[in-house]
Design a protein around this motif. Structure first.
Motif, PDB file in Angstrom:
ATOM      1  N   GLY A   1      65.545  32.384  14.944  1.00 42.88           N
ATOM      2  CA  GLY A   1      64.396  31.633  15.449  1.00 42.88           C
ATOM      3  C   GLY A   1      63.150  31.702  14.594  1.00 42.88           C
ATOM      4  N   VAL A   2      63.117  32.532  13.547  1.00 48.28           N
ATOM      5  CA  VAL A   2      61.906  32.579  12.716  1.00 48.28           C
ATOM      6  C   VAL A   2      62.214  32.105  11.290  1.00 48.28           C
ATOM      7  N   HIS A   3      61.189  31.586  10.637  1.00 48.22           N
ATOM      8  CA  HIS A   3      61.440  30.927   9.355  1.00 48.22           C
ATOM      9  C   HIS A   3      60.229  31.009   8.440  1.00 48.22           C
ATOM     10  N   SER A   4      60.281  30.258   7.370  1.00 53.14           N
ATOM     11  CA  SER A   4      59.199  30.133   6.384  1.00 53.14           C
ATOM     12  C   SER A   4      58.760  31.486   5.849  1.00 53.14           C
ATOM     13  N   GLN A   5      57.492  31.826   6.101  1.00 57.22           N
ATOM     14  CA  GLN A   5      56.936  33.065   5.547  1.00 57.22           C
ATOM     15  C   GLN A   5      57.596  34.310   6.103  1.00 57.22           C
ATOM     16  N   ARG A   6      58.347  34.164   7.185  1.00 56.13           N
ATOM     17  CA  ARG A   6      58.891  35.354   7.843  1.00 56.13           C
ATOM     18  C   ARG A   6      60.297  35.680   7.386  1.00 56.13           C
TER      19      ARG A   6
ATOM     20  N   TYR B   1      44.602  17.144  16.298  1.00 57.56           N
ATOM     21  CA  TYR B   1      44.450  18.167  15.266  1.00 57.56           C
ATOM     22  C   TYR B   1      44.908  19.521  15.771  1.00 57.56           C
ATOM     23  N   PHE B   2      45.442  20.278  14.829  1.00 58.28           N
ATOM     24  CA  PHE B   2      46.043  21.569  15.136  1.00 58.28           C
ATOM     25  C   PHE B   2      45.272  22.648  14.385  1.00 58.28           C
ATOM     26  N   ARG B   3      45.142  23.798  15.045  1.00 57.01           N
ATOM     27  CA  ARG B   3      44.577  24.951  14.340  1.00 57.01           C
ATOM     28  C   ARG B   3      45.620  26.049  14.298  1.00 57.01           C
ATOM     29  N   TYR B   4      45.702  26.733  13.156  1.00 53.93           N
ATOM     30  CA  TYR B   4      46.512  27.939  13.120  1.00 53.93           C
ATOM     31  C   TYR B   4      45.891  28.929  14.083  1.00 53.93           C
ATOM     32  N   THR B   5      46.713  29.513  14.936  1.00 49.44           N
ATOM     33  CA  THR B   5      46.256  30.369  16.017  1.00 49.44           C
ATOM     34  C   THR B   5      47.192  31.565  16.075  1.00 49.44           C
ATOM     35  N   GLN B   6      46.714  32.668  16.627  1.00 45.39           N
ATOM     36  CA  GLN B   6      47.579  33.840  16.752  1.00 45.39           C
ATOM     37  C   GLN B   6      47.890  34.103  18.217  1.00 45.39           C
ATOM     38  N   THR B   7      49.120  34.515  18.468  1.00 45.28           N
ATOM     39  CA  THR B   7      49.519  34.834  19.831  1.00 45.28           C
ATOM     40  C   THR B   7      50.542  35.963  19.756  1.00 45.28           C
ATOM     41  N   GLU B   8      51.159  36.287  20.889  1.00 48.47           N
ATOM     42  CA  GLU B   8      52.275  37.220  20.888  1.00 48.47           C
ATOM     43  C   GLU B   8      53.525  36.404  21.153  1.00 48.47           C
ATOM     44  N   ALA B   9      54.533  36.575  20.314  1.00 51.02           N
ATOM     45  CA  ALA B   9      55.755  35.785  20.493  1.00 51.02           C
ATOM     46  C   ALA B   9      56.947  36.710  20.621  1.00 51.02           C
ATOM     47  N   SER B  10      57.891  36.325  21.452  1.00 47.00           N
ATOM     48  CA  SER B  10      59.117  37.120  21.558  1.00 47.00           C
ATOM     49  C   SER B  10      60.320  36.240  21.309  1.00 47.00           C
ATOM     50  N   PHE B  11      61.300  36.803  20.648  1.00 49.13           N
ATOM     51  CA  PHE B  11      62.554  36.103  20.340  1.00 49.13           C
ATOM     52  C   PHE B  11      63.678  36.973  20.861  1.00 49.13           C
TER      53      PHE B  11
END
Lengths: 199, 800
Positions: free
Chosen positions: B164-169, B622-632
């Motif tokens: 479920g995670v990609h790109s920079q991760r 418009y979208f802003r990069y935002t931080q949250t807590e995510a679980s996979f």
């Protein structure tokens, strides 16, 4: 240790190689000719002073929306509307400031479409050619004889308040034809002006 | 135990194994008494560091052995281990038969090394699988591993997704070097030619610790074959043709050794690909063709205790993006999404116009190793030059010739490490990594730069310990990383800004593998890792033409959009804690694996819808990069059963639930649950001819755990009434509902004939057998068009 010293040497060489690359010059700013940050509508009627209405983006590419002026016209009058487009990333003295010229030159792949609150104008009648197939009185054309829309003719109807005039500039590279509509191509400009018609 | 040995494959990526200056090949096949092929059996040469897992055909092969006496140890769970003494003078082929074991299995001691990776969570695609999928992109090939998916942008851009995670991760190790390109874009695929690889390994646990930050989701390891030593010149030629896209691929490889210089080997490899527009069952996907030209050169010396290798590769591609996906306002997007056939659809062509990407990636690598007593020293230096240009549909022919986005990224990496064998059961690895990156815009795009120019100085040190006991293996790892960014970019008013800041943090992993009773093993790994925010996440500014959305980075002020300093802002690095548990079973005709995982990411960075702006082209979300807590939270399961000799069935499933924990909401573009079943028959005749046929059915469920839908026309209608839909409700959203579930069938067959000392292999496959109309949730093209229809692929592979 002999081995360690050998490896240190290799490391040192490699690190040296890395640090010798690159230089610290500030990047050069880009020209941004595609932006349209200011739109000026001029309505002219014979024997009257021209009416100028401006839509302006106060913060260029920032999150603030365009500040759009209201159009105030007289009832039952013939107007010629001339639209000018400007790019606020350039100074007014720079030829790139005036985008109108560029749209004119590339008229074969651009068209302005208009829509308005139904019945506001006696000519053209209807509500325009965005999303519907109404007529617009185009007074200019591109090199192929197709309408462009930087100059248009309008006759107002009776007094009205709280109405709207929308203009939509479409970029239709390679597809513009007598049958293309406001649904074809990409939007370069899409602004809705409040419209008032006085007695 | 096969998994323990897959580490060895892994190792090849980062390290050259110490090799002997000799040339004998020992190969063979492992079966049981009833001639059932045993794939995944471990074969070790005692007193050397060499060990392998048998491939799907039960084969193993040790090359470049010296004359002498060897002890070969063969283990397979559920069978009695076999020990064979061999006096090796010339090439030798062994036939090994194992007998079923009734009693508890003896503990198997495998001499592997500390990599900071627990074996239970790795999966390798070997040469056979890669051959059967030749011609596909890296991301597409990796999808065969359960738990690995892709985020697609049309038929040619596949970005790998692990759990479920990609790109920079996700970290990609290409021939031992961290792949560094403009990985921040969802439509930026890894710049790697899969023909370079002999095998591909995916490590699914967090913080595979040797490789540095960023491995929150896992690591993909691309490993080329080792250079030949003392072998005659050989090579391979692959020809692949695809009906969909009328695509052709030619890939060739030539390798040999330098006769006068014992121990020197070389290899040259190259690939040419061309595809025209792909096709759905009903229409052409205009402007989805692509071209690729890649080559690589390698040469190196391998002595008994030392080695040196130089590698160069160049990857060059031009990829078309569906013309009908380009839109420049919410209205354009609304119209594009409502069309049954995308705008600008024309007849099939190989011609690639705007929008398109042109990407070049160069890698130069020098590595060496030295063995002294119990220590092996490894060092490598890599230089990557990545050049990316993206051409959008722009006003006027002159501007369309200019890329709207153009960057050159230089990356220098330096890795050094020391491995120590402390005892038969205990090994240690310590090392350091350094990296310097320099990213510069290529002047002349005539757009505001999407990301700033930057310099990135990174350094890390690590320490890994591996202890093997009778029934348990332990791995521990610890590393510290520091990163300094120097940034110079332009804000939305085209004014220069410059700043500098740094991050530093610790990564730790612990893993253990238990042999349970019978043929069962359990691996559990717990890892904590982090990654500093990428420059794109901090400073992005601009429009994505395929999404009609504006993106603002974390350090752009919420109200004024002016650049903020990191100091004093609430921006934090991402931290992940990932726990993976894997049961493995291998008994008789059964092989099964069940893996459950949870990955909790603190300060997870994502693009969140924040509002509507109107800068003259009509309303834009418009979208802003935002931080949250995510679980996979998810599970991967696979099971294989051999019905009769040569005939086997396989089932695999992957389930995943990803949540935005802070908002109690779902995340977008998370792969939906899927199940795949295949049946395969393979036969090998006495004259060494091999044949297989395989049928596969894949069922992909609808993604029901998707964020709410806010269609572009709803945005427009609300705007007309003066309502900002995102003013109070800032939950995640998608422009379109998740597409329906779909089922795809495929057929594949292959035949291999030995001709003198060469081998000729033919493959024929049909994908999307029933020409089904479908859309995949994780393909960004789904907003505009159906996915591709039936594809018939034929290939000829000649090995000499």
């Amino acid at each position: 240790m002999k081995l360690n010293s050998k490896f240190s040497l290799v490391l040192l060489l490699a690190v040296g190689l890395i640090f010798t690359s690159g230089c610290d010059k500030d990047p050069e700013p880009e020209n941004v000719p595609e932006e349209i940050t200011r739109v000026v509508l001029v309505f002219t009627a014979p024997g009257a002073a021209p009416i100028e209405v401006v839509a302006n983006d106060p913060d260029l590419g920032g999150p603030q929306s365009m500040e759009i002026g209201a159009i105030h016209l007289s009832a039952e009058t013939n107007y010629t509307l001339t639209i000018s487009l400007y790019n606020g990333y350039y100074s007014a003295a720079d030829p790139a400031y005036n985008v109108t010229t560029e749209v004119q030159e590339e008229g074969a792949e651009h068209q302005l479409f208009f829509s308005w609150s139904a019945g506001v104008f006696s000519s053209p009648a209807g509500s325009g050619n965005i999303g519907t197939s109404g007529t617009v009185n185009y007074a200019d054309e591109d090199e192929n004889g197709l309408p462009l829309g930087l100059v248009t003719n309008w006759t107002t109807g009776g007094a009205a308040t709280g109405k709207e005039l929308r203009l939509l500039l479409k970029h239709q590279p390679g597809i513009k034809s007598a049958t293309t509509t406001s649904a074809d191509g990409e939007s370069d400009l899409d602004i809705t002006f409040p419209l008032f018609i006085g007695e | 135990m096969k998994s323990l040995l897959t580490i060895l494959f892994l190792f090849n990526a980062a390290v050259l194994l110490a090799r002997q200056n000799c040339s004998i090949t020992l190969s063979g096949k492992v079966q049981d008494e009833s001639n059932r092929i045993l794939a995944g059996a471990t074969v070790q040469l005692a007193n050397t560091n060499q060990g392998q897992a048998t491939d799907a055909g039960g084969h193993f092969r040790f090359e470049n052995l010296c004359k002498g006496n060897y002890t070969v140890l063969i283990h397979f769970l559920g069978y009695e281990p076999v020990e064979k003494q061999i006096d090796l003078n010339a090439n030798k082929e062994l036939q090994i038969a194992l007998t079923l074991s009734e009693k508890l299995l003896q503990a198997v001691v495998v001499e592997d090394r500390a990599t900071g990776t627990t074996p239970g969570t790795t999966t390798t695609l070997g040469a056979r699988v890669l051959n059967e999928t030749s011609g596909k992109t890296l991301g597409e090939t990796l999808q065969q591993i359960s738990g690995v998916n892709t985020i697609q942008s049309g038929p040619a851009i596949f970005k790998p997704v692990i759990h479920g995670v990609h790109s920079q991760r996700i970290l990609i190790l290409n021939n031992g070097i961290r792949q560094e390109g403009q990985q921040w874009g969802a439509e930026h695929a890894p710049e790697i030619d899969p023909f370079v690889a002999e095998n591909l390994t995916v490590i699914k646990d967090a913080g595979a610790i040797k490789y540095g930050t960023d491995a929150l989701g896992g690591v993909i390891v691309v490993t080329p074959a080792e250079l030949p030593v003392d072998e005659k010149t050989g090579g391979a030629l692959h020809l692949v043709g695809n009906s969909n896209g009328r695509a052709g691929t030619v890939s060739g490889l030539l390798e040999g050794s330098v006769k006068k210089l014992k121990g020197w080997g070389w290899r040259a490899q190259g690939t040419l690909k061309q595809s025209g527009d792909s096709q759905t069952p009903d229409y052409v996907l205009s402007n989805t063709g692509f071209r690729e030209q890649n080559f690589s050169l390698a040469t190196g010396y391998h002595g008994t205790t030392k080695g040196l290798e130089v590698f160069y590769s160049r990857f060059n591609t031009t990829i078309g993006i569906l013309r009908g996906s380009a839109s420049s306002s919410s209205e354009d997007l609304a119209l594009a999404m409502e069309r049954s056939v995308p705008q600008y659809t024309t007849d099939f062509t190989y011609h690639i116009r705007e929008p398109r990407q042109e990407v070049t990636h160069n890698l130069i690598k020098i590595n060496g190793h030295l063995q002294r007593g119990r220590h092996v020293w490894n060092a490598q230096y890599g230089l990557q030059i990545n050049n990316r240009k993206e051409f959008d549909v722009r006003r006027g022919a002159a501007l369309s010739q200019r890329p709207a986005l153009a960057y050159t990224l230089y990356t220098h990496t330096l890795d050094a490490e020391r491995e120590t064998t402390l005892s038969e059961f205990h090994s240690r690895c310590v090392g350091l990594n350094g990296m310097i990156q320099d990213n510069n815009k290529i002047d002349g795009t005539q757009t505001l730069p999407f990301i700033p120019n930057f310099r990135n100085y990174s350094a890390g040190i690590f320490w890994i310990e591996k202890i093997t006991r009778e029934k348990v293996t332990y791995d521990f790892g610890l590393r510290y990383d520091y990163r300094l960014y120097q940034v110079a970019g332009f804000n939305f008013q085209n004014k220069l800004y410059k700043t500098q800041f740094s991050f530093g943090n610790v990564t730790a992993t612990a893993g253990t593998t238990f042999k349970l009773t019978g043929p069962l093993s359990l691996t559990t790994t717990l890892g904590s890792t982090w990654r500093p925010p990428n420059v794109a996440e901090l400073y992005s500014l601009g429009t994505h033409q395929s999404a009609a959305a504006i993106e603002y980075g974390l350090l752009l002020d919420e109200i004024t959009s002016q650049i903020k300093e990191l100091k004093g802002s609430s921006v934090k690095p991402e931290h992940a804690v990932k726990w993976v548990n894997t049961f493995k079973l291998a008994q008789g005709k059964w092989q099964a694996e069940l893996s459950g995982y949870i990955n909790y990411i603190f300060n997870y960075i994502y693009l969140k819808p924040r509002g509507i702006t109107d800068a003259g082209r009509g309303p834009f979300a418009y979208f802003r990069y935002t931080q949250t807590e995510a679980s996979f939270l998810g599970a991967d399961a696979s099971a294989q059963y051999e019905i009769v000799t040569g005939l086997s069935v396989r089932m695999s499933a992957s389930l995943l639930r990803a949540k935005d924990e802070r908002q109690n909401d779902y995340l977008i573009f998370i792969p939906s649950n899927r199940v795949e079943t295949s049946i395969r028959y393979e036969k090998k005749t006495e004259r060494k001819r091999e044949f297989y046929i395989q049928a596969r059915i894949k069922y992909v469920a609808r993604q029901t755990r998707a964020p709410r839908v806010v269609a572009p026309h709803q945005i427009l209608e609300a705007k007309q009434q003066g309502i900002d839909l995102f003013e109070t409700d800032t939950r995640n959203f998608d422009f379109m509902a998740a597409p329906a579930a779909y089922t795809l069938g495929s057929l594949q067959t292959g035949y291999t004939v030995p001709v003198n000392h060469t081998k000729l292999n033919f493959q024929l496959s049909v994908d999307n057998l029933t020409n089904t109309r479908y859309r995949e949730y994780t393909n960004r093209m789904r907003y505009f068009a159906n996915d591709i229809g039936r594809n018939i692929s034929a290939s000829i592979n000649f090995t000499f």
